[in-house]
Design a protein around this motif. Structure first.
Motif, PDB file in Angstrom:
ATOM      1  N   GLY A  23       0.689  -1.183  -0.166  1.00 20.06           N
ATOM      2  CA  GLY A  23       0.042  -0.025  -0.088  1.00 20.06           C
ATOM      3  C   GLY A  23       0.456   1.288  -0.217  1.00 20.06           C
ATOM      4  N   VAL A  24       1.618   1.495   0.704  1.00 20.85           N
ATOM      5  CA  VAL A  24       2.611   1.799   1.043  1.00 20.85           C
ATOM      6  C   VAL A  24       3.541   3.021  -0.119  1.00 20.85           C
ATOM      7  N   VAL A  57       0.568   4.430  -2.854  1.00 21.30           N
ATOM      8  CA  VAL A  57       0.844   5.428  -2.725  1.00 21.30           C
ATOM      9  C   VAL A  57       1.817   6.313  -3.473  1.00 21.30           C
ATOM     10  N   THR A  60       3.714   5.307  -6.259  1.00 26.44           N
ATOM     11  CA  THR A  60       3.412   5.430  -7.191  1.00 26.44           C
ATOM     12  C   THR A  60       2.562   6.693  -7.976  1.00 26.44           C
ATOM     13  N   VAL A  61       1.764   6.618  -7.498  1.00 26.08           N
ATOM     14  CA  VAL A  61       0.499   8.072  -7.697  1.00 26.08           C
ATOM     15  C   VAL A  61       0.984   9.172  -7.535  1.00 26.08           C
ATOM     16  N   ALA A  62       1.464   9.531  -5.649  1.00 21.82           N
ATOM     17  CA  ALA A  62       2.371  10.454  -5.784  1.00 21.82           C
ATOM     18  C   ALA A  62       3.569  11.087  -7.032  1.00 21.82           C
ATOM     19  N   VAL A  77      -6.394   2.452  -9.883  1.00 21.70           N
ATOM     20  CA  VAL A  77      -4.753   2.448  -9.503  1.00 21.70           C
ATOM     21  C   VAL A  77      -4.296   2.962 -10.894  1.00 21.70           C
TER      22      VAL A  77
END
Length: 517
Positions: free
Chosen positions: A11-12, A15, A17-19, A174
Motif C-alpha cells: 500500500g505504501v 501511494v 506510485t500515484v504521488a 490504481v
C-alpha cells in the motif's frame, strides 16, 4: 500478521506510485487546453531523454508476464520460452532504424500515434479510425491480462486476505487513476522506480533461490540436466508443437511487429530527438538479461512445488517467494511485480485513449477540440471494459491474447511499407489488411496455431503482403503530386531528416492529409 505486513508495504508503494505520477506533471500544465494538451499527455511533449525513454520502453516490454508468464512457461515447457529474449533483442535492432524514421515522420507533421500516421499517409481520416478500432481489439487482451496478473500478485502477497475480485479492482483503480492524471511522462517516472525494484528483486532471487533450495547453481543445474533434460531442448516438455520452426518464425514475426506496436510507437514519439532512440536501441538489449531469471526460477520450481497445472504454473515463482521469505520481502517483491503490470497497462490504456481521441472521436465535430478530454474518457471506458470482462468472462479473451501480436503484425505492410514505398495504394493496403486479419483469425479460432509447425501469424502476413502488392500493381495508380523529398526526407547520413520547422501541437487540428514523409 504476515498479510498485514506484506499488504502494508504494498500500500505504501502504491501511494508513492500515484504521488510520483502527479509530481511528474508539475510545471507541464500549459499549452493547449488543461493539462498541456494531447501531445503533452500522450507523448510527453516529445521531450523525454535517453534515460526516461529507456526505462519507459523497458517498462512497457517487461510486464507481469515477465514475473508470472515467463516463469510459468519455463515451468511448463522450458526452452521455447526463450523466444521472448530472441524477438525483443532483434526488435531493438530493427528499432534502431525504424524508430527514428517514425519519430521524424510524426514530428514533421504534428502526429501523436500510429493511427495518425496511417490516416496522414493515405489521406483518409476514416482509415485512422478503422486502425484504432482494430488495434484496440488487439490491445484489450493485454489490459485484461495485466489486470489478472496484478490481481494474482496482490492476492498472493496478502496470503489470501485479499480476494482475487478485490485485487482485480485495485489493479484497475490504481492504474486508471494514474494514467488519466499523469499520462506518458508519469509512466516514465514510475518506470524508474519499477526498474530499481525489478533489478534489485530479480538480482536477489537469482542468487537466493538456487542457494536456499539447491545449495548453489551447480547442484541445481545438475538436477535440471539429469532429471528434466526435456525442458532444455526443443520443442520443450510435452506435446506443445513449439519446435524450432515455430521458434524462428515467432521470433522473426514478433521482432518486426514490436517496432510498430502502438505502445512502442508511443515510446518513440516521446523522445526529444532521433539520437535518443538510436542510443536507446543499443541499451535496451541489456535489460533482456533479467528475463532469464524468472525463466530459470520457473524451472527451479519444478523441484520445489511440483504438480502445478494450467494457470497455477504462473504462480511458480511466487510460490517460491511466499514459502521461503519474510512478509516484508514478499511485499517488496510483490510491488516490483505489480509495477510490472501498472506501467505497461498504463501505456496500453494511454495509447488506446490517444488513438480514439485523435482518430475516432475527433471525427465528431463536438469532440474535435476536446481530444485530450475524449482520450481520457476512453481510457476509463477501456479499463472498465477490461475489468468487466475479467469478472464476467475470464476465459473469453484467451484466444484473442494469442492473436494480439499476430493480428497487430498485419499492420506492417500498411505502416512500414506504406511509409517507405509511395506506390502502395489505399485499396492494396486495406485489401491486404482484411485478408491478413481474416487468415490469422481463421487459424487461431480453429486452433490451428502453430500451423504446419510455424507461427500462423507469419502465414497470414505473407498472404497480406501478397494481396497488397497484387492489388496495388493490378489496380489504378493513385495520383501523388508530392515531391520525392517530402515522401522520404533524409539527411546526409541517410537517416530520416528531422524537421526544421517547429512541431505542430494544435489540440484540435489533424495534420493535413495526403502528404508523406
Amino acid at each position: 500478521m504476515n498479510a498485514t505486513v506484506a499488504t502494508s508495504v504494498f500500500g505504501v508503494f502504491m501511494v508513492a506510485t500515484v504521488a510520483l505520477g502527479l509530481l511528474a506533471t508539475r510545471g507541464r500544465r500549459k499549452g493547449n487546453g488543461e493539462g498541456g494538451g494531447l501531445a503533452e499527455w500522450s507523448v510527453g511533449g516529445r521531450s523525454l531523454g535517453t534515460v526516461f525513454i529507456w526505462v519507459l520502453m523497458a517498462g512497457e516490454g517487461y510486464t507481469s508476464f515477465s514475473y508470472l508468464g515467463a516463469a510459468g512457461w519455463g515451468y511448463n515447457y522450458g526452452a521455447p520460452v526463450l523466444y521472448v529474449v530472441a524477438y525483443m533483442s532483434c526488435g531493438y535492432a530493427i528499432g534502431y532504424v525504424v524508430g527514428p524514421m517514425l519519430w521524424a515522420y510524426a514530428r514533421r507533421h504534428g502526429l501523436v500515434g500510429i493511427t495518425d500516421m496511417v490516416a496522414h499517409r493515405f489521406g483518409r481520416p476514416w482509415l485512422g479510425a478503422l486502425v484504432a478500432v482494430l488495434a484496440t481489439v488487439f490491445l484489450l487482451p493485454y489490459i485484461q491480462l495485466q489486470i489478472t496478473g496484478m490481481g494474482v500478485v496482490v492476492s498472493t502477497i496478502s496470503y489470501g486476505a485479499i480476494s482475487l475480485n478485490q485485487a482485480y479492482f485495485i489493479a484497475f483503480a490504481v492504474t486508471t487513476g494514474f494514467v488519466v492524471v499523469s499520462g506518458l511522462r508519469g509512466s516514465a517516472w514510475v518506470s524508474v522506480l519499477k526498474d530499481v525494484l525489478v533489478i534489485a528483486t530479480l538480482g536477489f532471487l537469482a542468487f537466493y533461490v538456487p542457494m536456499h533450495y539447491f545449495d548453489g547453481y551447480g547442484p541445481f543445474l545438475d538436477r535440471l540436466v539429469t532429471e528434466k533434460s526435456q525442458w532444455l531442448t526443443f520443442p520443450g516438455h510435452g506435446d506443445s508443437g513449439l519446435g524450432q520452426a515455430w521458434f524462428i518464425t515467432t521470433s522473426f514475426l514478433n521482432s518486426l511487429t514490436v517496432v510498430i506496436f502502438p505502445t512502442t510507437v508511443a515510446g518513440y514519439l516521446g523522445a526529444k530527438n532521433a539520437d535518443v532512440l538510436r542510443r536507446n536501441a543499443m541499451l535496451l538489449p541489456a535489460y533482456n538479461v533479467l528475463l532469464f531469471v524468472p525463466m530459470l526460477l520457473g524451472m527451479a520450481a519444478l523441484f520445489v512445488v511440483p504438480g502445478l497445472v494450467g494457470a497455477e504454473s504462473n504462480l511458480a515463482l511466487f510460490q517460491l517467494v511466499v514459502d521461503s521469505l519474510p512478509a516484508w520481502a514478499v511485499g517488496v517483491i510483490g510491488v516490483a511485480a505489480a509495477l510490472s503490470s501498472i506501467v505497461p497497462m498504463a501505456v496500453f490504456m494511454l495509447v488506446i485513449g490517444t488513438m480514439w481521441g485523435r482518430s475516432v472521436l475527433s471525427l465528431v465535430p463536438r469532440w474535435e477540440r476536446r481530444q485530450k478530454g475524449a482520450a481520457q474518457v476512453v481510457v476509463v471506458v477501456a479499463g472498465s471494459l477490461a475489468l468487466l470482462l475479467t469478472y464476467t468472462a475470464p476465459n473469453t479473451l484467451v484466444r484473442l491474447s494469442l492473436i494480439s501480436y499476430e493480428g497487430m503484425a498485419q499492420l506492417l505492410p500498411m505502416v512500414l511499407l506504406g511509409l517507405m514505398w509511395r506506390r502502395l495504394t489505399l485499396l492494396g493496403a486495406t485489401s491486404g489488411l482484411v485478408v491478413g486479419v481474416g487468415v490469422v483469425c481463421g487459424f487461431v479460432f480453429t486452433e490451428n496455431d502453430p500451423v504446419w509447425g510455424v507461427n500462423a501469424g507469419i502465414v497470414a502476413l505473407a498472404a497480406n503482403l501478397a494481396v497488397a502488392l497484387a492489388v496495388t500493381y493490378a489496380g489504378p495508380r493513385e495520383r501523388d503530386d508530392r515531391p520525392d523529398d517530402e515522401v522520404l526526407a533524409r539527411d546526409e547520413t541517410g537517416a530520416p531528416k528531422a524537421p526544421e520547422a517547429p512541431e505542430q501541437e494544435a489540440e484540435s487540428g489533424r495534420a493535413p492529409a495526403g502528404t508523406g514523409y
